[in-house]
Design an enzyme around this catalytic site. Structure first.
Site, PDB file in Angstrom:
ATOM      1  N   ALA A  33     -28.724  51.784 -11.597  1.00 36.24           N
ATOM      2  CA  ALA A  33     -28.597  52.665 -10.424  1.00 36.24           C
ATOM      3  C   ALA A  33     -29.526  52.239  -9.283  1.00 36.24           C
ATOM      4  O   ALA A  33     -29.315  52.617  -8.135  1.00 36.24           O
ATOM      5  CB  ALA A  33     -28.900  54.105 -10.826  1.00 36.24           C
ATOM      6  N   GLU A 129     -15.465  62.326 -14.082  1.00 38.62           N
ATOM      7  CA  GLU A 129     -15.039  61.424 -15.166  1.00 38.62           C
ATOM      8  C   GLU A 129     -14.963  62.159 -16.508  1.00 38.62           C
ATOM      9  O   GLU A 129     -14.068  61.888 -17.322  1.00 38.62           O
ATOM     10  CB  GLU A 129     -16.031  60.254 -15.262  1.00 38.62           C
ATOM     11  CG  GLU A 129     -15.668  59.193 -16.269  1.00 38.62           C
ATOM     12  CD  GLU A 129     -14.362  58.491 -15.942  1.00 38.62           C
ATOM     13  OE1 GLU A 129     -14.318  57.709 -14.987  1.00 38.62           O
ATOM     14  OE2 GLU A 129     -13.373  58.731 -16.664  1.00 38.62           O
ATOM     15  N   VAL A 132     -11.571  64.344 -18.049  1.00 37.71           N
ATOM     16  CA  VAL A 132     -10.355  63.836 -18.712  1.00 37.71           C
ATOM     17  C   VAL A 132     -10.746  62.817 -19.782  1.00 37.71           C
ATOM     18  O   VAL A 132     -11.387  61.811 -19.490  1.00 37.71           O
ATOM     19  CB  VAL A 132      -9.400  63.175 -17.690  1.00 37.71           C
ATOM     20  CG1 VAL A 132      -8.139  62.679 -18.388  1.00 37.71           C
ATOM     21  CG2 VAL A 132      -9.051  64.131 -16.561  1.00 37.71           C
ATOM     22  N   ASP A 201      -4.923  72.721 -22.109  1.00 39.08           N
ATOM     23  CA  ASP A 201      -6.013  71.777 -21.826  1.00 39.08           C
ATOM     24  C   ASP A 201      -5.441  70.385 -21.517  1.00 39.08           C
ATOM     25  O   ASP A 201      -5.858  69.730 -20.554  1.00 39.08           O
ATOM     26  CB  ASP A 201      -6.951  71.725 -23.041  1.00 39.08           C
ATOM     27  CG  ASP A 201      -8.069  70.714 -22.861  1.00 39.08           C
ATOM     28  OD1 ASP A 201      -8.981  70.964 -22.058  1.00 39.08           O
ATOM     29  OD2 ASP A 201      -8.015  69.654 -23.519  1.00 39.08           O
ATOM     30  N   LYS A 205      -5.530  68.100 -17.836  1.00 44.36           N
ATOM     31  CA  LYS A 205      -5.927  66.683 -17.714  1.00 44.36           C
ATOM     32  C   LYS A 205      -4.770  65.841 -17.187  1.00 44.36           C
ATOM     33  O   LYS A 205      -4.957  64.952 -16.352  1.00 44.36           O
ATOM     34  CB  LYS A 205      -6.402  66.173 -19.083  1.00 44.36           C
ATOM     35  CG  LYS A 205      -7.661  66.895 -19.579  1.00 44.36           C
ATOM     36  CD  LYS A 205      -7.901  66.648 -21.066  1.00 44.36           C
ATOM     37  CE  LYS A 205      -9.123  67.382 -21.584  1.00 44.36           C
ATOM     38  NZ  LYS A 205      -9.204  67.396 -23.052  1.00 44.36           N
ATOM     39  N   GLY A 302     -17.167  65.924 -27.431  1.00 39.56           N
ATOM     40  CA  GLY A 302     -18.433  65.744 -28.141  1.00 39.56           C
ATOM     41  C   GLY A 302     -19.581  65.536 -27.171  1.00 39.56           C
ATOM     42  O   GLY A 302     -19.381  65.189 -26.009  1.00 39.56           O
TER      43      GLY A 302
END
Ligand code: HSE
Length: 440
Positions: A33, A129, A132, A201, A205, A302
């Site tokens: 970064a 990000e 989906v 759901d 997406k 997760g």
């Protein structure tokens, strides 16, 4: 250079993952970064639990608005979920000139147009990000990696809970309810698991991917949504015998007439890689005119897999936040003034192929009656499987299952044929219809 300061709203499964991956990989992240990324303030209703996760050095509050009001905070991560308070907070953060990172697919699928427009007005980024397919970088692939292509279709296993349920039902012969409880215990399922099992759901997406693939608005409200609750174990078995697996797919296609946007159980040939995606894993196929078919596979839910996506967004923002907003990658891949108004097709206009299961009387002429209805409707048969009555119903049974696979046809034609077949005297129960995609 001073680390970019991040405020985190919601320290649940994903929030904890974001905190620990940022800590663990900070030096690698700085190399990428060009500066550090620091969670400086956290809001959670359970302040004691949140403080235990982030340690004494990070300020923890119960009021999310205190994070948004903090002038030192550059980026707000929203991990609260849902359309309620999360929407207010995201809009307030944008209004306060903060960049936003969110994993909230429901919010963006329903209110994306309003949120992206507000962000464009304020010159801030809304990165999603993680919304989906969890850890799979599918948003970046659609928005950047595939930007040379005319994308033709996307088909994805984008809900881990339902894929886990279908896999366990097929492999272990377990009942739907038992496996759903396991998925909830493992943390895959949404707070309201009906969003998973009813396909909502996945439709959230799919609507986001459709917008980014075709340069159309996010149109969740126009998606056809059918979940897995009506799926029978015998259909999973028959599909297997015919060389197919049943997956809950999110599908979006560009056709000459408009855009298909649909979620439903789908037979997929078992020789396709995506048919072999098992458990809670996700996979997305994208077909572009130049690249051909591509496949993205990984963990769709997760703590750390989703944190991986959230932190990738943080790094993007750390790199780009000083750039002229006009030079940044557009939120939905296409320039806002270049959006198409291609219509989303109704399900009756969709072209696909079908698996049909009819419970029929085991007597002469049954097959002829059924096939003649299909022939009159111009629907071509691909394969037929008829089980011996004894095998289905036991010794002396007088009814059996007739399975038919068809070639492609317009769904309205299939609906018409189904209503004619349904009233045949020899058809003894409600006909099961499951759509089929070759994904060739
Ligand atoms: N409930 C979702 C799933 C979590 O099962 O895939 C990730 O969006």
């Amino acid at each position: 250079m001073k680390s970019i300061q991040v405020g985190l709203l919601g320290v649940g499964t994903v929030g904890s993952g974001v905190f620990s991956v940022l800590q663990r990989n900070q030096s690698e992240i700085v190399r990428r970064a060009g500066r550090g990324i620091e969670i400086a303030m956290v809001a959670d209703l359970d302040t004691a639990r949140a403080q235990a996760v982030v340690g004494p050095a990070v300020k923890v509050v119960s009021d999310a608005r205190a994070v948004i009001a903090n002038p030192d905070i550059d980026i707000v991560i929203e991990l609260i979920g849902g359309y309620g308070i999360a929407k207010q907070l995201v809009l307030e953060a944008i209004e306060a000139g903060k960049h936003v990172v969110t994993a909230n697919k429901a919010l963006l699928a329903v209110h994306g147009s309003e949120i992206f427009a507000a962000a464009s007005r304020k010159g801030v980024m809304v990165a999603f990000e993680a919304a989906v397919a969890g850890g799979i970088p599918i948003i970046k692939s659609l928005r950047e990696g595939l930007s040379a292509n005319r994308i033709q279709w996307i088909a994805g296993i984008i809900n881990g809970t339902t894929n886990f349920i279908l896999s366990e039902m097929r492999d272990k012969g377990l009942d739907f309810d038992v496996v759903l409880k396991q998925a909830q215990a493992l943390g895959y399922a949404e707070a309201d698991p009906t969003f998973d099992i009813e396909g909502v759901d996945a439709a959230h997406k799919a609507a986001l991917m459709s917008a980014m693939a075709f340069g159309v608005p996010v149109q969740f409200d126009k998606a056809y949504v059918e979940g897995i609750t009506q799926l029978g174990a015998q259909d999973i078995k028959y599909a297997e015998q015919l060389g197919y697996r049943i997956k809950l797919l999110g599908i979006t296609k560009k056709t000459e007439k408009g855009i298909e946007l649909r979620v439903h159980p789908t037979l997929v040939p078992n020789k396709r890689l995506i048919a072999n995606v098992e458990g809670a894993m996700n996979a997305v196929m994208v077909h572009g005119d130049a690249v051909g078919t591509t496949l993205y596979y990984g963990k769709g839910a997760g703590s750390e897999p989703t944190a991986s996506a959230v932190i990738a967004d943080l790094i993007d923002i750390a790199r780009l936040h000083n750039a002229d907003p006009a030079q940044r990658v557009p939120h939905l891949a296409f320039q806002p003034d270049a959006m198409s108004n291609a219509p989303v097709l109704s399900m009756g206009e969709v072209v696909t192929s079908y698996y049909l299961r009819l419970k029929v009387a085991d007597e002469a002429g049954v097959l002829a009656n059924v096939t003649s209805i299909l022939a009159k409707a111009g629907i071509s048969i691909d394969a037929v499987l008829q089980r011996e009555a004894d095998e289905v119903g036991g010794e002396g049974a007088t009814q059996t299952d007739l399975i038919i696979l068809t070639h492609d046809c317009v769904e309205a034609k299939m609906n018409e044929a189904l209503s004619q077949m349904q009233v045949l005297k020899t058809v003894l129960g409600t006909i099961v219809r499951i759509r089929k995609e070759e994904l060739a």
